[in-house]
Design an enzyme around this catalytic site. Structure first.
Site: not given
Ligand SMILES: *Cc1c(COP(=O)(O)O)cnc(C)c1O
Length: 446
Positions: A247, A289-291, A365-366
């Site tokens: 997050g 869980e960083p993305g 086309c939007e």
């Molecule tokens: C999407 C998600 C993440 C990653 O979120 P980011 O905002 O990209 O860090 C981690 N855990 C879960 C369960 C998610 O659904």
């Protein structure tokens, strides 16, 4: 704003990973996703270090949904991260890239039997349970296959992050996880503990995405430690792992100032340790869980500028200049999905003063406006536009709308570029299509 290894060379051309962006477009075509390998690896290392230095028992799961291809899975493996997957295709991709199953966790709020079975057969480390329906399916499946599986229980902490409505997940009113207040979370944990084929590993929460403050995570930590205590009181077992999700936000605009990894780690681990000490609970493994925070700023999309149109706009008593690029909604749906904002650089004239205000428009086309009213050196047809911070939730959300081809992805580092995903071809578009012969047989109109 220059991000990662971005720099401007003596010819005024934007470089990423030591590669000229205009050369990249010449070599690989456009639009093109460029991933900065050094930026990805440094983000992973700094994120880890920030937490490990404050709380030694940690584990890091990269949220693969943010950006995933086999090459990315290899990088994640090398950096010592674990992998969080949330669907069969993600699981398949990381397994095919030889990612060790014992470092994989499976998410999802509606996992199918097929997904659960694939996870069990691959021998992944654990499944994060989301609901009672899935718990029952998994129990059955483990009985049938005579296997065991680690599980965590996803709880909804009921905190309300300050982020876009559509990317909040931690509030009580959500489709994700077991509610804490109504007792569902503890109930689920009790069921898991009664099930001999499930090894209970801990509790999980994820509060939302693109958070530019730390309060939400601080609140979530409080709620989750209280949950650890309730679980202990009701079952006599203290969960051994606490996952606080991902997050952390990134910079889409120079005005965005996400907390540093250190500030974020401090804000999470300080209240965590203080509360655990106060309640006399043992320190669980702290999982993350960083993305977006890992790949967001490491990605740039390069586009070629085509038609430019200036139109009178009565409402503003002036004109607006639409600068049309050769991509848009299909390679980046986030402006339409989330009203997401982006910064851009005129890549071939990055050293010139920004003397005009223009609007960057996609070619679908939007009304797929990518960026409204941005200051740039007057763009010309044929210029290359670099849109920044597209590493997360762009390539993975790309579609074939208008039958556009999904762009290639190149990985750049130290002056070298390697294609990690090829551009789709027109034949790819038709590869799953079938025209039933009867349609052609009769000339009669049905
Ligand atoms: C999407 C998600 C993440 C990653 O979120 P980011 O905002 O990209 O860090 C981690 N855990 C879960 C369960 C998610 O659904």
């Amino acid at each position: 704003m220059l991000l990662g290894t971005q720099s401007v060379n003596s010819q005024g051309v934007l470089q990423i990973g030591g590669c000229s962006t205009t050369d990249l477009v010449k070599q690989y075509g456009s639009p093109l996703y460029v991933m900065d390998e050094f930026a990805i690896r440094s983000a992973m290392r700094s994120y880890r270090k920030a937490f490990e230095s404050r709380y030694p028992r940690t584990a890091f799961y990269y949220a693969s949904k943010a950006f995933l291809c086999m090459a990315m899975a290899v990088i994640v493996e090398q950096e010592g991260f674990c992998m969080d997957v949330a669907a069969l295709g993600e699981l398949y991709t990381v397994l095919r890239a030889d990612f060790p199953p014992e470092r994989i966790a499976l998410h999802g709020n509606n996992k199918s039997r097929q997904e659960l079975l694939a996870a069990v057969e691959a021998g992944i480390d654990h499944i994060i349970l989301d609901n009672f329906y899935e718990l029952a399916i998994l129990e059955d499946l483990l009985k049938e296959t005579n296997r065991q599986m680690g599980v965590m229980v996803r709880a909804t902490p009921g905190v309300d992050p300050k982020t876009h409505r559509l990317i909040r997940t931690g509030q009580a009113d959500t489709k994700f996880g077991f509610n804490i207040k109504d007792g569902s979370a503890v109930q689920a944990i009790k069921l898991v503990q009664q099930c001999p084929s499930m090894m209970f590993k801990g509790v999980h929460c994820h509060v939302g995405s693109q958070l530019l403050e730390t309060e939400t995570h601080e609140q979530a930590v409080q709620v989750m430690v209280n949950l650890l205590q309730s679980v202990y009181q009701e079952t006599g077992i203290v969960p051994d792992a606490l996952n606080i999700g991902g997050g952390l936000g990134v910079r889409y605009l120079s005005s965005h100032q996400p907390p540093s990894y250190d500030a974020f780690a401090e804000a999470v681990t300080e209240p965590l340790k203080a509360m655990l000490d106060k309640l006399g609970l043992p320190y669980p493994e702290l999982q993350q869980e960083p993305g977006r925070a890992i790949v967001g700023e490491a990605g740039t999309t390069l586009y070629s500028i085509g038609a430019i149109k200036t139109v009178p706009v009565d409402e503003i008593g002036g004109t607006r200049t639409y600068v049309n690029i050769d991509g848009g909604l299909s390679d980046n749906p986030r402006p339409q999905l989330y009203e997401a904002v982006y910064s851009c650089i005129l890549a071939n004239r990055a050293d010139e003063p920004a003397d005009s205000k223009v609007t960057i428009a996609g070619k679908h086309c939007e009304t797929d406006i990518l960026i409204w009213d941005v200051d740039l050196p007057s763009p010309r047809s044929g210029d290359v536009l670099a849109v920044q911070t597209t590493g997360a939730y762009n390539f993975v959300m790309a579609s074939n709308y208008n039958r556009f081809l999904r762009p290639a992805v190149v990985l750049v580092n130290n002056g070298k570029s390697e294609m990690i995903v090829k551009r789709q071809t027109l034949d790819d578009l038709l590869s799953n299509e079938v025209v039933p012969p009867y349609l052609r047989e009769s000339s009669e109109i049905r």
